[in-house]
Write an enzyme that holds these catalytic residues in place. Structure first.
Site, PDB file in Angstrom:
ATOM      1  N   LYS A 120       0.840  -1.191   0.000  1.00  0.00           N
ATOM      2  CA  LYS A 120       0.000   0.000   0.000  1.00  0.00           C
ATOM      3  C   LYS A 120       0.884   1.253   0.000  1.00  0.00           C
ATOM      4  CE  LYS A 120      -3.479   2.390   2.721  1.00  0.00           C
ATOM      5  NZ  LYS A 120      -4.393   2.369   3.839  1.00  0.00           N
TER       6      LYS A 120
ATOM      7  N   GLU B 133      10.597  -4.710   4.391  1.00  0.00           N
ATOM      8  CA  GLU B 133      10.694  -6.136   4.049  1.00  0.00           C
ATOM      9  C   GLU B 133      10.335  -6.354   2.578  1.00  0.00           C
ATOM     10  OE1 GLU B 133       9.074  -4.746   6.503  1.00  0.00           O
ATOM     11  OE2 GLU B 133       9.083  -5.943   8.325  1.00  0.00           O
TER      12      GLU B 133
ATOM     13  N   GLY C 180      -4.916  -1.666   4.778  1.00  0.00           N
ATOM     14  CA  GLY C 180      -4.104  -2.783   4.290  1.00  0.00           C
ATOM     15  C   GLY C 180      -4.736  -4.138   4.581  1.00  0.00           C
ATOM     16  N   ARG C 181      -5.224  -4.314   5.791  1.00  0.00           N
ATOM     17  CA  ARG C 181      -5.781  -5.629   6.163  1.00  0.00           C
ATOM     18  C   ARG C 181      -7.198  -5.841   5.622  1.00  0.00           C
ATOM     19  NH1 ARG C 181      -4.694  -2.346  10.254  1.00  0.00           N
ATOM     20  NH2 ARG C 181      -6.343  -1.478  11.547  1.00  0.00           N
TER      21      ARG C 181
ATOM     22  N   GLU D 213      -4.932  -6.467  14.614  1.00  0.00           N
ATOM     23  CA  GLU D 213      -4.396  -5.162  14.213  1.00  0.00           C
ATOM     24  C   GLU D 213      -5.513  -4.105  14.245  1.00  0.00           C
ATOM     25  OE1 GLU D 213      -2.580  -4.153  10.212  1.00  0.00           O
ATOM     26  OE2 GLU D 213      -0.724  -4.483  11.291  1.00  0.00           O
TER      27      GLU D 213
ATOM     28  N   HIS E  73      -5.776 -33.288  17.366  1.00  0.00           N
ATOM     29  CA  HIS E  73      -4.676 -34.167  17.777  1.00  0.00           C
ATOM     30  C   HIS E  73      -3.509 -33.358  18.321  1.00  0.00           C
ATOM     31  CE1 HIS E  73      -6.676 -37.654  16.030  1.00  0.00           C
ATOM     32  NE2 HIS E  73      -7.130 -36.777  15.150  1.00  0.00           N
TER      33      HIS E  73
ATOM     34  N   LYS F  85       9.105  -0.486  14.293  1.00  0.00           N
ATOM     35  CA  LYS F  85       9.728  -0.140  12.998  1.00  0.00           C
ATOM     36  C   LYS F  85      10.810   0.906  13.201  1.00  0.00           C
ATOM     37  CE  LYS F  85       5.730  -0.817   9.974  1.00  0.00           C
ATOM     38  NZ  LYS F  85       4.782  -0.176   9.089  1.00  0.00           N
TER      39      LYS F  85
HETATM   40  O1  F6P Z   1       3.225  -2.666   9.683  1.00  0.00           O
HETATM   41  C1  F6P Z   1       1.900  -3.025   9.576  1.00  0.00           C
HETATM   42  C2  F6P Z   1       1.394  -2.796   8.202  1.00  0.00           C
HETATM   43  O2  F6P Z   1       1.328  -1.439   7.946  1.00  0.00           O
HETATM   44  C3  F6P Z   1       0.046  -3.451   7.963  1.00  0.00           C
HETATM   45  O3  F6P Z   1      -1.001  -2.689   8.437  1.00  0.00           O
HETATM   46  C4  F6P Z   1       0.070  -3.633   6.487  1.00  0.00           C
HETATM   47  O4  F6P Z   1      -0.896  -4.547   6.049  1.00  0.00           O
HETATM   48  C5  F6P Z   1       1.484  -4.104   6.282  1.00  0.00           C
HETATM   49  O5  F6P Z   1       2.232  -3.383   7.218  1.00  0.00           O
HETATM   50  C6  F6P Z   1       2.041  -3.903   4.913  1.00  0.00           C
HETATM   51  O6  F6P Z   1       2.009  -2.579   4.525  1.00  0.00           O
HETATM   52  P1  F6P Z   1       2.185  -2.152   3.005  1.00  0.00           P
HETATM   53  O7  F6P Z   1       1.086  -2.754   2.230  1.00  0.00           O
HETATM   54  O8  F6P Z   1       2.152  -0.653   3.007  1.00  0.00           O
HETATM   55  O9  F6P Z   1       3.521  -2.681   2.549  1.00  0.00           O
END
Ligand code: F6P
Length: 561
Positions: free
Chosen positions: A216, A222, A279-280, A365, A396, A524
């Site tokens: 987003k 990452e 995002g979620r 979240e 199990h 972060k």
């Molecule tokens: O760090 C949490 C977060 O911002 C989530 O809310 C989001 O889904 C995820 O990181 C990834 O964010 P992006 O889509 O901006 O890479």
């Protein structure tokens, strides 16, 4: 002892409100009632406490509630203004107050003719245009007409993203595996641990691989690190690929055009969404591109249709028969009155195996907050710990604790009756276990029944008496049974939207903003500081002795690797 570092003078008033206090009083009266008694008192309990929605059945009769409990819970929902807030969300009011944003994942799946406005602009033409772009692209890839730099069609799609840019589409791809294109494979890379991407890339060829970089913000460390590694692998890989070929193998999904350009992806290869999509909550947007390619755009649209139907149910149905509202209020009942700490999601469908992980983010979240919408301290529990795994495997593994542990853990048992598999005997075994577990959790097994069973098994008396206490089950463990006829794209859409609205309702009752996530920022920021220290090998910031000791240990050992 160090005092609490968070001292907010103002306290959220929720627990002093009439509806809350009425529930508190009621709880004291009913907290010891066993569900077995409730079933004995009301032979119609199943029909009184179950609802049907399209091909979905919700049975919530195995809950520690009476008619009065439910009425008081609905009173609380009304007092909290669930209906008013729901309407505000659907019309694009900026209910994400800390970020000043509308919350409109429902517009992404608005299949009606109704316009939806954000800042006086009808966003539906934007949504429809992006869906059309997804359709054209996904059809082209699926038909083998998207040709890579070496003249070969795409066979492998790699979604690089994390959190909402990974879990949603990943879960949808797994859930809809039976609808997948037979010669396309889809992969998801999220972890910045190089093992994740390296292990995957070893199995792929640059000529036939398409990367979807989904973020987003397009600033997530990452994701961008993994995307850079993928780009390098692509350029180094077959020897012939050049920078100009990147456009045939890399597309982006984002709200941030500038950053996409800066990364080197042509914006004609960019699929957009907007800041009013959390995002979620974004799997319905172009974040769903990997899933749309994998299962085809028609199935993706079916998914949206199913979600839209649930949106309509949520908007139009009185609270008393409103599935997300009922589930939400049952969660409030256990979390805030029985002090349940967690809640388990147990799908009895292999294809739903990623649902618990997806819901962990969606729920925790959203509602893992301790400050209310007005910035006051929440003096009541909010979001529960959500966890789970494929039901039958869990039997199990961890079900022992559900049956005989000391904690109350409300559960959602989810099943699809008609399997996509071809072996009826498997389906019957699965169904029998599903049904047996919720019955066992509810009924338990009392001392007399247990003693009788030991006698029937001819266990010697003294051994039987020793074993007896260990074989008694208290029961009274609540569960919802959510049963769908078949896990189709439409049914999945409804199921997911149901959970989204459940989370929404709970957020309203707890007076939270469910659509920000400030809690992820501190880690972060500290990680960036520590990265500088690792890269420069200098101590740049103050740390406690634990973090400093660990940092040094990492430094020493990283040097060796
Ligand atoms: O760090 C949490 C977060 O911002 C989530 O809310 C989001 O889904 C995820 O990181 C990834 O964010 P992006 O889509 O901006 O890479």
């Amino acid at each position: 002892m160090r005092p609490d570092r968070v001292i907010l003078n103002a306290k959220s008033p929720l627990i002093n409100t009439p509806a809350w206090m009425a529930l508190k009083t009621h709880f004291e009266r009913v907290k010891k009632v066993h569900m077995v008694e409730l079933f004995e008192q009301d032979p119609e309990r199943f029909s009184n406490y179950s609802l049907q929605f399209n091909d979905m059945l919700l049975d919530y009769s195995k809950n520690r509630v009476t008619d009065e409990t439910m009425q008081l819970l609905f009173d609380l929902a009304k007092q909290a203004g669930v209906e008013e807030w729901r309407d505000k969300m659907f019309v694009g009011d900026k209910i994400n107050n800390t970020e000043g944003r509308a919350v409109l994942h429902t517009a992404l799946r608005n299949r009606s003719e109704k316009p939806v406005f954000v800042d006086d602009e009808n966003v539906m033409p934007l949504v429809d245009a992006e869906l059309e772009k997804m359709k054209v692209f996904s059809d082209t890839v699926r038909n083998g007409d998207w040709i890579g730099y070496a003249g070969l069609p795409i066979t492998n799609i790699v979604n690089i993203g994390i959190g909402g840019s990974d879990l949603g589409p990943n879960m949808v791809c797994r859930a809809l595996e039976p609808y997948a294109h037979r010669s396309l494979r889809v992969h998801f890379v999220s972890n910045v641990d190089a093992s994740h991407i390296e292990q995957l890339l070893r199995r792929l060829r640059p000529e036939t691989t398409l990367f979807i970089v989904a973020s987003k913000t397009f600033t997530t460390q990452e994701t961008l690190t993994n995307a850079e590694t993928a780009k390098q692998w692509f350029l180094d890989g077959a020897g012939r690929a050049t920078e100009d070929d990147i456009s045939k193998h890399f597309v982006a999904v984002s709200t941030n055009e500038e950053k996409v350009k800066a990364f080197g992806i042509d914006t004609k290869n960019m699929f957009r969404f907007w800041d009013w999509v959390g995002g979620r909550y974004s799997l319905w947007s172009s974040v769903g591109l990997a899933s749309a390619i994998y299962v085809g755009m028609d199935n993706f649209i079916e998914l949206l249709e199913g979600a839209h139907e649930m949106d309509q149910h949520f908007q139009e149905t009185p609270l008393e028969e409103n599935i997300p509202v009922i589930l939400a209020m049952l969660g409030v009942w256990y979390g805030n009155f029985f002090d349940a700490e967690s809640s388990a999601v147990l799908p009895y469908d292999h294809n739903l195996r990623m649902l618990p992980a997806y819901l962990e983010q969606a729920d925790m979240e959203s509602n893992g907050k301790s400050v209310d919408r007005e910035g006051r301290q929440a003096t009541y529990s909010t979001g529960k710990i959500i966890w789970g795994a494929e039901g039958i495997n869990g039997q199990h593994a961890f079900y022992q604790l559900l049956h005989q542990g000391t904690r109350l853990i409300p559960t959602d048992f989810i099943a699809s009756v008609q399997s996509h598999g071809n072996h009826d005997n498997h389906s019957q075994i699965l169904a029998s276990n599903f049904l047996a577990q919720t019955e066992a959790l509810m009924k338990g097994r009392d001392i007399e029944e247990t003693r009788q069973q030991l006698a029937d098994a001819n266990i010697e008396l003294h051994k039987a008496e020793n074993r007896l206490p260990h074989m008694i089950f208290g029961g009274n463990q609540p569960s919802n049974s959510i049963v769908i006829k078949k896990l189709t794209p439409r049914a999945l859409g409804s199921l997911l939207a149901m959970y989204e609205h459940k989370i929404f309702v709970q957020g309203i009752v707890w007076n939270l903003n469910s659509y920000d996530q400030w809690g992820v920022e501190l880690g972060k920021k500290l990680a960036n500081d520590i990265l500088d220290e690792l890269e420069s090998d200098e101590d740049l910031f103050e740390h406690d002795s634990s973090t400093k000791g660990l940092l040094d240990w990492f430094r020493d050992n990283l040097k060796e690797s």
